[in-house]
Design an enzyme around this catalytic site. Sequence first.
Site, mmCIF file in Angstrom:
data_model
loop_
_atom_site.group_PDB
_atom_site.id
_atom_site.type_symbol
_atom_site.label_atom_id
_atom_site.label_comp_id
_atom_site.label_asym_id
_atom_site.label_seq_id
_atom_site.Cartn_x
_atom_site.Cartn_y
_atom_site.Cartn_z
ATOM 1 N N GLU A 284 0.861 -0.995 0.227
ATOM 2 C CA GLU A 284 -0.024 -0.131 0.060
ATOM 3 C C GLU A 284 1.206 1.210 -0.292
ATOM 4 O O GLU A 284 0.761 2.277 -0.475
ATOM 5 C CB GLU A 284 -0.793 0.061 1.489
ATOM 6 C CG GLU A 284 -2.189 -0.755 1.063
ATOM 7 C CD GLU A 284 -3.268 -0.681 2.381
ATOM 8 O OE1 GLU A 284 -4.318 -1.051 2.077
ATOM 9 O OE2 GLU A 284 -2.843 -0.070 3.212
ATOM 10 N N LYS A 419 -13.582 0.416 -2.633
ATOM 11 C CA LYS A 419 -14.132 0.473 -1.663
ATOM 12 C C LYS A 419 -15.733 1.342 -2.279
ATOM 13 O O LYS A 419 -16.944 1.325 -2.062
ATOM 14 C CB LYS A 419 -14.309 2.140 -0.341
ATOM 15 C CG LYS A 419 -13.069 0.530 0.527
ATOM 16 C CD LYS A 419 -12.571 1.292 1.813
ATOM 17 C CE LYS A 419 -11.561 1.054 2.491
ATOM 18 N NZ LYS A 419 -10.678 1.319 4.334
HETATM 19 O O1 PA5 Z 1 -3.809 0.556 5.284
HETATM 20 C C1 PA5 Z 1 -5.430 1.027 4.515
HETATM 21 O O2 PA5 Z 1 -5.882 2.495 4.961
HETATM 22 C C2 PA5 Z 1 -6.622 0.359 4.618
HETATM 23 O O3 PA5 Z 1 -6.141 -1.061 4.576
HETATM 24 C C3 PA5 Z 1 -7.166 0.209 6.169
HETATM 25 O O4 PA5 Z 1 -6.489 -0.576 7.577
HETATM 26 C C4 PA5 Z 1 -8.765 -0.513 5.465
HETATM 27 O O5 PA5 Z 1 -9.072 -0.377 4.321
HETATM 28 C C5 PA5 Z 1 -9.361 -0.923 6.860
HETATM 29 O O6 PA5 Z 1 -10.004 0.682 7.132
HETATM 30 P P1 PA5 Z 1 -10.582 0.975 8.284
HETATM 31 O O7 PA5 Z 1 -10.549 0.487 9.093
HETATM 32 O O8 PA5 Z 1 -11.244 2.855 8.300
HETATM 33 O O9 PA5 Z 1 -12.055 0.127 8.462
#
Ligand code: PA5
EC number: 5.3.1.9
Length: 442
Positions: A284, A419
């Site tokens: 990421e 999303k």
């Molecule tokens: O690193 C990230 O931002 C994502 O992997 C989030 O952790 C993941 O989508 C979960 O998001 P949230 O904690 O808002 O539910």
Amino acid sequence: MPKVDVSNALPFLPASWLASRESALNEAHARLQENRGPGSDFHGWVRLPENYDREEYARIKTAARRIQSDSEALVVIGIGGSYLGARAVIELLQSPNYNLKKKDTPDIFFAGNGLSTDALLETIELVKDRDFSVNVISKSGTTTEPAVAFRIFKNLLEEKYGKEGAKSRIYATTDAHKGALKGLADTEGYEEFVVPDNVGGRYSVLTAVGLLPIAVAGVDIDALMAGAHDAMSELAQPGAQNAAWQYAAARNGLYEDGKKIELLACYEPSFRFFAEWWKQLYGESEGKENRGIFPASVEFTADLHSMGQYIQEGERHLFETVVRFAACGGEITIPDDPQNVDGLNFLTGKPLSFVAEQAFRGVTLAHMDGGVPNLTVTVDSRDARSVGALIYFFEYACGVSGYLLEVNPFDQPGVEAYKKNMFALLGKPGFEERKAELEKRL
Ligand code: PA5
């Protein structure tokens, strides 16, 4: 502190692999230390091991003790950065078989990390007749997978304990100010923990996101934080001796030489989810603007009997980073067999760790001979302090690496894209236009 050994990658790197990046490394390091550069709003993890909310930290420990005393199981609901860190640390320090072990801490189940009906039904079946609590974790508070799972477990708790009883068994970890989960937790009166504004999901394992479930599983979170603090102090020193600089520069050099895939390898099966956490961290952070090393993982020696063929002879776009734990917790000696039917008596009396050591040495040389550069990260032992340091080391090296690659290592626009599409296709209010547009294409 983890030690980085690049000697088995040197034949694949130019002599100037570190020196030629010195000014870029200095700049990346300064951005992190001085809180500037792209994504600096999310630099909160850099000083987290010393700069965290002590009052909340004490509440985490109190909540963990309460869950340990009133629950046989804890269901941890979250996905991505709100899931992987806790699972990584619990499996690495306790065991992938933690739930099967004889222990005086609750079983831990993870939910809300996918949309499998069968997986959710199984978890419900495993907890419904036991005393259990729920830790729902979502920074945005709007992610579909955990939100759906939370509805289901909230109903289950309310049926079992009544609304009031359920309330005292729900722990919500979310944004300090906004989001659907924050609103719900305020309204219902759940105990709340905070994902700090300046810490992104994948960097949040050392906040309440990771610490509450990790503490419930009986891991010494003081030692984990102390290890992260050790690494923070050491990695704040700029220069060629900085282990994060070495790792970031070596992988950047290998990437420029066409090694587009990094295999994180470990000889400990308990490392599997740590590698999943690492993949999210690096994938990421770096995979954007059509750039970035693809982070993958293998478990040795098991995967030598499956992926080993590709690693040895497939396309030459790979390098390996092997994480090694210098000491094991115990020892197994290979027994004698007077008949020597299996021809293994040349190993009689040798510890299994000796066999593993020779496997590591043999694999490294074979893979190098096959054109796969090897980096090694050595950690003292599989204890909370060393693992805290390892977490911080990979986080810091990831920030440095992302800046070397000239991307913003702290956003994740690609995750948001999926999303939004899912919200639209599910008919979430506010996404009507996108829904119409997507359905035309399907
Ligand atoms: O690193 C990230 O931002 C994502 O992997 C989030 O952790 C993941 O989508 C979960 O998001 P949230 O904690 O808002 O539910």
